[in-house]
Design a protein around this motif. Structure first.
Motif, short mmCIF file in Angstrom:
data_model
loop_
_atom_site.label_atom_id
_atom_site.label_comp_id
_atom_site.label_asym_id
_atom_site.label_seq_id
_atom_site.Cartn_x
_atom_site.Cartn_y
_atom_site.Cartn_z
N PHE A 101 0.85 -1.18 0.00
CA PHE A 101 0.00 0.00 0.00
C PHE A 101 0.90 1.24 0.00
O PHE A 101 1.69 1.44 0.90
N PHE A 102 0.75 2.07 -1.01
CA PHE A 102 1.57 3.27 -1.11
C PHE A 102 0.74 4.54 -1.07
O PHE A 102 1.29 5.63 -0.96
N GLY A 103 -0.59 4.41 -1.21
CA GLY A 103 -1.43 5.61 -1.18
C GLY A 103 -1.01 6.60 -2.25
O GLY A 103 -0.85 6.27 -3.41
N ARG A 121 3.33 7.00 -7.67
CA ARG A 121 2.34 6.73 -8.72
C ARG A 121 2.52 5.35 -9.34
O ARG A 121 1.54 4.68 -9.66
N LEU A 122 3.77 4.92 -9.52
CA LEU A 122 4.03 3.65 -10.19
C LEU A 122 4.00 2.50 -9.20
O LEU A 122 4.49 2.62 -8.07
N ALA A 123 3.41 1.39 -9.62
CA ALA A 123 3.31 0.22 -8.76
C ALA A 123 4.68 -0.41 -8.55
O ALA A 123 5.55 -0.35 -9.42
N SER A 124 4.86 -1.03 -7.38
CA SER A 124 6.12 -1.71 -7.08
C SER A 124 6.15 -3.07 -7.76
O SER A 124 5.15 -3.56 -8.29
N ALA A 145 -5.01 11.13 -11.48
CA ALA A 145 -5.30 12.56 -11.56
C ALA A 145 -6.50 12.95 -10.71
O ALA A 145 -6.65 14.12 -10.34
N ASP A 146 -7.35 11.97 -10.38
CA ASP A 146 -8.54 12.23 -9.56
C ASP A 146 -8.34 11.82 -8.12
O ASP A 146 -9.31 11.64 -7.37
N GLY A 147 -7.10 11.63 -7.70
CA GLY A 147 -6.81 11.27 -6.32
C GLY A 147 -6.72 9.78 -6.07
O GLY A 147 -6.76 9.34 -4.92
N GLY A 148 -6.59 8.98 -7.11
CA GLY A 148 -6.49 7.54 -6.95
C GLY A 148 -5.25 7.12 -6.19
O GLY A 148 -4.23 7.81 -6.20
N LEU A 149 -5.34 5.96 -5.52
CA LEU A 149 -4.26 5.46 -4.68
C LEU A 149 -3.54 4.32 -5.37
O LEU A 149 -4.15 3.50 -6.05
N THR A 150 -2.20 4.26 -5.17
CA THR A 150 -1.41 3.17 -5.72
C THR A 150 -1.36 2.05 -4.69
O THR A 150 -0.32 1.75 -4.10
N SER A 153 -2.60 -2.08 -3.84
CA SER A 153 -2.90 -3.32 -4.56
C SER A 153 -4.39 -3.54 -4.79
O SER A 153 -4.78 -3.96 -5.88
N PRO A 154 -5.26 -3.28 -3.81
CA PRO A 154 -6.69 -3.51 -4.07
C PRO A 154 -7.29 -2.51 -5.05
O PRO A 154 -8.43 -2.69 -5.48
N HIS A 155 -6.57 -1.44 -5.40
CA HIS A 155 -7.15 -0.37 -6.21
C HIS A 155 -6.55 -0.27 -7.60
O HIS A 155 -6.84 0.67 -8.33
N VAL A 156 -5.67 -1.22 -7.99
CA VAL A 156 -5.04 -1.16 -9.30
C VAL A 156 -5.31 -2.47 -10.05
O VAL A 156 -5.60 -3.50 -9.44
N ALA A 157 -5.24 -2.38 -11.38
CA ALA A 157 -5.44 -3.55 -12.23
C ALA A 157 -4.58 -3.37 -13.49
O ALA A 157 -4.37 -2.24 -13.93
N PRO A 158 -4.11 -4.46 -14.07
CA PRO A 158 -3.29 -4.32 -15.29
C PRO A 158 -4.15 -3.93 -16.49
O PRO A 158 -5.29 -4.40 -16.64
N ALA A 159 -3.60 -3.08 -17.34
CA ALA A 159 -4.29 -2.69 -18.58
C ALA A 159 -3.23 -2.38 -19.63
O ALA A 159 -2.22 -1.75 -19.33
N CYS A 160 -3.46 -2.83 -20.85
CA CYS A 160 -2.53 -2.50 -21.93
C CYS A 160 -2.59 -1.00 -22.19
O CYS A 160 -3.52 -0.31 -21.77
N GLY A 161 -1.60 -0.48 -22.91
CA GLY A 161 -1.51 0.96 -23.11
C GLY A 161 -2.75 1.57 -23.74
O GLY A 161 -3.26 2.60 -23.28
N ARG A 162 -3.28 0.95 -24.80
CA ARG A 162 -4.42 1.56 -25.49
C ARG A 162 -5.67 1.55 -24.63
O ARG A 162 -6.46 2.50 -24.67
N HIS A 163 -5.88 0.50 -23.82
CA HIS A 163 -7.08 0.47 -22.98
C HIS A 163 -6.91 1.32 -21.72
O HIS A 163 -7.88 1.89 -21.22
N ASN A 164 -5.67 1.44 -21.23
CA ASN A 164 -5.43 2.33 -20.10
C ASN A 164 -5.78 3.77 -20.48
O ASN A 164 -6.36 4.52 -19.69
N ARG A 165 -5.44 4.15 -21.71
CA ARG A 165 -5.73 5.50 -22.19
C ARG A 165 -7.19 5.66 -22.62
O ARG A 165 -7.63 6.78 -22.89
N ALA A 166 -7.93 4.55 -22.70
CA ALA A 166 -9.34 4.63 -23.12
C ALA A 166 -10.27 4.93 -21.95
O ALA A 166 -11.47 5.15 -22.16
#
Length: 504
Positions: free
Chosen positions: A345-347, A351-354, A390-395, A397-410
């Motif tokens: 948990f990094f809060g 920004r980048l996951a460990s 950008a909206d205050g999201g936390l880094t 583990s329970p709040h992140v999920a993998p996404a490819c570049g094009r879908h992350n930007r979608a």
């Protein structure tokens, strides 16, 4: 409704009527002609379909149905098997817009005309384009246009395979002594493709190598694929190149070597890849993970010595191979969650996951979390799925999920974009699902493509009495699993050279 919409509705109705009828009442000549007419219309519709695809591209209409790219639209909405080849055909056969806005004539007007008339099909088009792609860049535009016209005429009477053979003669005519071919042509035609794994988990590698790459490969084969070298079936076989091997040991190993030259080439290539991975040539990290073989397995697979493990790059390994890899290094156990001091948990501190968080996400998702996306985990980014950074999201583990570049930007708030939300029930509970920003909102959808085996066996009872372990390393791992599993929901068994992520 526009006239075009009405006509397509009428067409679908007419197709249904035709499908409901048979040609039993007609003579054999008519039956044959009906089949000819049918496939002529099918080929004509391929041309009309190219026009529709170009219109989608020109107006970014793919975004209206939730697709990030035109290629994704072709693959998921039109269900086209080879979207890249279809787009190449559209670009060659349809009038494209110049940078200044005016429409340009088709690159291959004669081929486009024959397809529109239904005299040739898409396979003929691809065969023509393959030949044209091999014409040297130094050939002038007039000769290139004449070649396209000739190939289009050939296509009306020849099969796609025969077009390729005719293309060889045409290329020999355009560049009889090979003087026109230059580095631009070789650079344009170089390629190396790795096919999908088959039922035996084997993969086909095809390549067109430029001269320098070929020369380098010849050097590798000469040293690493020599008889007796890098033989996986011989424990005494020297590794690396024969310059470092004891001559007597190499001679004895060569006498025991019954591999074909193709098999020795394969084993040399494998040894070279091992040397690159184990020697630090790939650096210390790739997208937050060590650039090594990382796989995810369950404790039941390890106990039963059965099943298939998924690697972080998206390939599959038999459990027997996982055990072999593990036996080559000294294992140590790294336990996640509350058993380890590794911070998950990094809060807002980073920004980048460990690396630990990415390993956890791999064990849970195996690949991009967007439904129907085939991108393996090694090519994903960590998406702030609960709330954007950008909206205050936390880094965390329970709040992140993998996404490819094009879908992350979608992901975003616009109607054509996507939202992510955690699924709270069903077999996907605890994972993040995706849905398009529509009103009313769509159902959350999780990606099952990377977890098919889990879904097929989620209701299967566990085997109470596991079979005896087949090797010392398996016995050690099974013992560690039995000891640690009750204490932690996630276990990571990492070997210095062959890391294995184990999802309990």
């Amino acid at each position: 409704m526009s006239d075009l919409v009405t006509k397509y509705a009428a067409l679908q109705s007419l197709v249904a009527e035709i499908a409901a009828e048979t040609a039993d009442a007609h003579d054999v000549e008519t039956v044959a002609q009906l089949a000819i007419d049918h496939h002529t219309v099918v080929r004509q519709f391929e041309s009309i379909g190219n026009q529709r695809i170009l219109e989608v591209s020109d107006r970014d209409a793919h975004r209206a149905v939730g697709c990030v790219t035109v290629s994704e639209f072709l693959q998921t909405k039109l269900r086209i098997t080879h979207p890249k080849k279809r787009l190449q055909a559209v670009q060659a056969l349809e009038p494209m817009h110049a940078m200044t806005g005016e429409k340009l004539p088709p690159v291959c007007p004669n081929t486009a005309r024959e397809l529109a008339a239904g005299t040739i099909g898409p396979d003929h088009v691809h065969a023509v384009l393959d030949v044209l792609a091999k014409i040297p860049a130094a050939v002038d535009a007039e000769q290139r246009a004449r070649a396209e016209q000739t190939l289009a005429e050939f296509a009306t009477t020849l099969t796609p395979r025969e077009i390729g053979a005719a293309g060889v003669r045409l290329l020999a005519h355009l560049d009889p002594d090979g003087q026109l071919t230059d580095d631009r042509d070789r650079a344009r035609n170089r390629k190396l493709n790795l096919g999908c794994q088959d039922s035996q988990l084997m993969s086909k590698l095809t390549a067109t190598l430029d001269p320098i790459t070929r020369a380098l490969f010849d050097v590798v084969v000469a040293k690493w694929a020599a008889p007796g070298m890098n033989n996986p079936d011989d424990d005494q076989s020297p590794k690396g190149d024969h310059g470092d091997a004891d001559p007597e040991l190499l001679k004895e190993a060569a006498d025991r070597d019954y591999r074909s030259q193709s098999q020795r080439n394969h084993d040399a290539f494998k040894a070279l890849l091992e040397a690159a991975v184990n020697g630090g040539l790939l650096g210390g990290s790739h997208r937050g993970l060590p650039p090594q073989i990382i796989v995810s397995i369950t404790d039941a697979q390890l106990r039963e010595h059965a099943g298939v493990a998924r690697t972080v790059a998206g390939s599959d390994l038999p459990i027997s191979d996982v055990v072999k890899l593990a036996a080559d290094a000294q294992p140590h156990l790294a336990v996640f969650s509350d058993v380890t001091n590794e911070p998950l948990f990094f809060g807002r501190n980073r920004r980048l996951a460990s690396q630990a968080q990415r390993l956890m996400a791999f064990a849970q998702y195996k690949g991009c979390s967007k439904d129907d996306c085939m991108t393996p985990f090694a090519h994903t980014e960590m998406h702030h799925a609960e709330a954007d950074w950008a909206d205050g999201g936390l880094t965390d583990s329970p709040h992140v999920a993998p996404a490819c570049g094009r879908h992350n930007r979608a992901v975003g708030s616009e109607p054509h974009q996507w939202s992510t939300e955690k699924i709270t029930e069903g077999p996907d509970r605890g994972r993040y699902g995706w849905r398009r920003n529509t009103d009313p909102p769509e159902k959350l959808r999780a990606n099952h493509l990377h977890r098919i085996d889990e879904l097929l066996h989620q209701d299967s009872p566990d085997i109470v009495e596991p079979p005896p372990p087949v090797s010392d390393i398996e016995h050690q791992l099974a013992h560690l699993a039995a000891e640690r599993l009750p204490r932690a929901p996630r276990i990571d068994i990492v070997w210095p050279r062959w890391p294995i992520t184990w999802a309990a």
